[in-house]
Design an enzyme around this catalytic site. Structure first.
Site, PDB file in Angstrom:
ATOM      1  N   ASP A   1       0.846  -1.183   0.000  1.00 10.30           N
ATOM      2  CA  ASP A   1       0.000   0.000   0.000  1.00 10.30           C
ATOM      3  C   ASP A   1       0.894   1.249   0.000  1.00 10.30           C
ATOM      4  OD1 ASP A   1      -2.838   0.970   0.443  1.00 10.30           O
ATOM      5  OD2 ASP A   1      -1.808   1.978   2.093  1.00 10.30           O
TER       6      ASP A   1
ATOM      7  N   GLU B   1       1.528   0.185  -4.892  1.00 13.13           N
ATOM      8  CA  GLU B   1       1.001   1.427  -5.436  1.00 13.13           C
ATOM      9  C   GLU B   1       2.167   2.407  -5.542  1.00 13.13           C
ATOM     10  OE1 GLU B   1      -3.390   2.228  -3.791  1.00 13.13           O
ATOM     11  OE2 GLU B   1      -1.893   2.167  -2.221  1.00 13.13           O
TER      12      GLU B   1
END
Ligand code: CA
Length: 651
Positions: free
Chosen positions: A336, A367
């Site tokens: 994340d 990400e």
């Protein structure tokens, strides 16, 4: 006097601190072995530390307290010859003239809501046959299905046993059917039919936003870590007993492996639920970034940024990843806000996983962005999209360029992409096909292995909701939907979809459902059967994709397989060299041709010489199972695509 965040930051930046206290080889936390139990906590500036032992994970007083001994490098230790398996513990620290309570940041087990740690003999948490548990063999293509443990089995229509709904144990039931009708598969057997081969679990580490006692908030995605190395308790059948959640998560993974899926864990090392964390209570401000003005850095937009660049923090994250891989047999990790971590650390994690398990065996991606500016130190480089060339070839990123080129911006709701009418997108689409690779590639990606190709994930609107913003005509929207699927399933790069994308999942237009009611978030298995035609369309595309080595190739030279590109307004065509790679089995078709037509008119295309077969079109993605010859001209229906194949030329 208590030091300010800025004063702590200055201390941690000194060479003296690093020499005196950094101990990257140290083993920390509670360890239970045949010889006894040891507790080790890194807290260089505590004046005294007491270990408190409890028989329960919450309530009741400590039955024993022990002064811990300060050893080298700021490590406090207590050892006993007793076996303290299933004994709960926490620490009382004296620091800067005050008393601080903390659970163990290095805990591997905990009580209800993660407020007390638990000593655990991990071998005793293994389900039967765990030593023999292995992931299924790697397939030619990676097709990742992102799901949330509770969303998966919560809806009664899934036919899961009542007591397992929303729990890890639901995944042990592999033959569920719609309302238990015995006819229409749901859950695991449905996923096997669909053909996805990786299941990505949204957070299953212990997070803070859901009350495990069942008295408070009862749904959250879980991007709010409390105990990084412990499974979340609300998915277990008994969160008050620390060993239960561990065993049940292992059983779930064992079951999924046996059913043919590899497992990816969503990890959120970029921030913690609260700044008042075990990190902060034991080593103030060491694990967090601080701005020059003394405020907490907030590139996560969640109130804090974990300082991945500091040695003991990097050690923590690296060891945590390796722990989940080893103890829970995780097959991959999705980071994340990876853009908040540093490139060096991501490369160290990649190298350590490769060394232990073989090159590329564990999948790794994240990400490549942050929510805001962060105060990263030591002149480290953030693992952002623009730095992809400095990451290992087998460390990937979500490709928002492909996502937005196909369906329009995830953030500007009314902005269309190629499938829903945006003009001038042809070059972007061709770049997406080549996974943004190539000699003159615009992204700097080394190979398609670095690109996660997708059009929906848990963030932002679902694909159906996004297309609803731009397209009111429902029939047209359905065509756009299939075209979007057809495009990304024929792009190089690894494939990824949000659970339910294949049945037009909707969250009523909601952009961020992280704490919305489970009724909004749950997988609706009735809809999965109502939308069976769309599910079948996805099934056919996935099965066909696995038969197209020219698109599955993840090597640096894979982009060269795409040739003969051509475009007209709203139309993109290209050929794929579909010869298998060295040592691979021969594919049915040596050459593949793909045409995307986003125009509202039919597009007639001249086929090159040879005997072509239509493998898929806008209606039927299983045409390759019943090949029919195509010669001369082919009609590509409005807002649709066609995939053609040509077998080896007659000699
Ligand atoms: Ca929790």
């Amino acid at each position: 006097m208590r030091k300010t965040a800025k004063q702590w930051k200055d201390i941690y930046s000194t060479q003296e601190f690093k020499e005196k206290y950094v101990c990257e080889g140290a083993s920390l936390g509670a360890l239970v072995t045949q010889k006894g139990t040891s507790f080790r906590l890194w807290s260089p500036f505590a004046d005294a530390v007491t270990l408190n032992l409890y028989r329960q994970g919450s309530g009741a007083e400590a039955f024993e307290k022990h002064c811990m001994i300060k050893g080298e490098k700021g490590i406090w230790e207590y050892r006993t010859q007793r076996n303290l398996h299933e004994i709960y513990y926490d620490f009382t620290l004296q620091m800067e003239g005050r008393t601080v309570f903390s659970a163990d940041p290095y805990a591997r087990a905990c009580g209800i809501n993660g407020q007390r740690s638990m000593a655990v003999d991990l071998g005793k948490t293994d389900p039967e046959g765990w030593q023999e548990d292995r992931p299924p063999a790697l397939e030619q293509e990676t097709v990742i299905y992102e799901l949330h443990v509770k969303e998966f089995s919560w809806d009664r229509s899934g036919g899961f046993p009542e007591e397992t709904r929303g729990k890890y144990t639901a995944f042990l039931h592999t033959d569920t059917t719609l309302d238990g009708d015995g006819v229409h598969p749901t859950g695991i057997s449905y996923l096997k039919e669909l053909g996805v081969n990786y299941i990505q679990l949204m957070p299953v580490y212990d997070y803070g936003s859901v009350d495990e006692t069942g008295k408070g908030a009862d749904f959250n995605w879980g991007y709010d870590p409390v105990n990084y190395n412990v499974p979340e308790g609300s998915y277990s059948t008994d969160p008050s007993r620390g060993e239960v959640r561990i065993r049940e998560l292992k059983e779930m993974i064992q079951s999924l492996h046996a059913q043919g899926f590899r497992i990816i864990m969503d990890v959120v090392y970029n921030h913690t639920y609260s700044l008042d964390s075990w990190f902060q209570r034991t080593v103030p401000w060491y694990f967090y970034r601080v701005n020059e003005d003394g405020t907490a850095s907030n590139g996560s937009a969640c109130g804090n940024d974990v300082a991945s660049e500091r040695e003991m923090c990097a050690k923590y994250i690296l060891e945590s990843v390796l722990y989940w891989a080893q103890e829970y047999h995780m097959d991959g990790f999705r980071f994340d806000l990876m853009g908040l971590l540093d490139v060096d650390l991501m490369n160290r994690i990649r190298a350590a996983l490769d060394e232990r398990y073989g090159k590329g065996e564990k999948i790794l991606f994240g990400e490549p962005w942050a929510a805001d500016r962060t105060a990263m130190e030591q002149e480290k480089e953030q693992a952002l999209k623009q730095n992809i060339h400095n990451l290992d070839k087998n460390t990937g990123m979500f490709c928002d360029n492909t996502r937005d080129a196909i369906k329009g911006s995830a953030l500007e709701l009314k902005e269309p992409g190629f499938v829903n009418g945006a003009p001038g997108m042809e070059t972007e689409i061709l770049n997406s096909v080549r996974a943004w690779c190539g000699g003159d590639g615009p992204s700097g990606a080394k190979a398609p292995s670095q690109i996660i190709t997708y059009v929906s994930s848990h963030d932002n609107q679902t694909l159906w909701d996004k297309l609803s913003e731009t397209t009111t005509d429902e029939e047209l929207r359905k065509r756009e939907y299939r075209l979007a699927a057809g495009i990304y399933m024929t792009c190089q790069g690894r494939l990824f979809l949000l659970s339910g994308e294949e049945f037009a999942r909707s969250k009523d237009g909601m952009e961020d459902s992280y704490n919305a009611p489970i009724e909004i978030n749950r997988l609706d298995w009735r809809k999965a059967w109502r939308e069976r035609e769309l599910v079948d369309y996805y099934r056919g595309l996935i099965a066909l994709r696995k038969r197209l080595p020219g698109l599955c190739d993840k090597s640096r030279e894979a982009w060269r397989r795409i040739y003969g590109q051509w475009t007209r307004d709203g139309v993109v065509g290209f050929f794929v060299d579909n010869q298998p790679g060295a040592g691979r089995q021969r594919a049915a078709w040596d050459t593949v041709q793909v045409i995307y037509n986003s125009r509202k008119e039919r597009e007639d295309c001249q086929l090159p010489a040879g005997e072509w077969e239509v493998l898929a079109d806008g209606q039927d993605s299983f045409r390759w199972e019943k090949p029919e010859p195509a010669r001369g001209e082919i009609a590509v229906e409005p807002v649709s695509m066609v995939i053609l194949g040509r077998r080896e030329q007659e000699k």
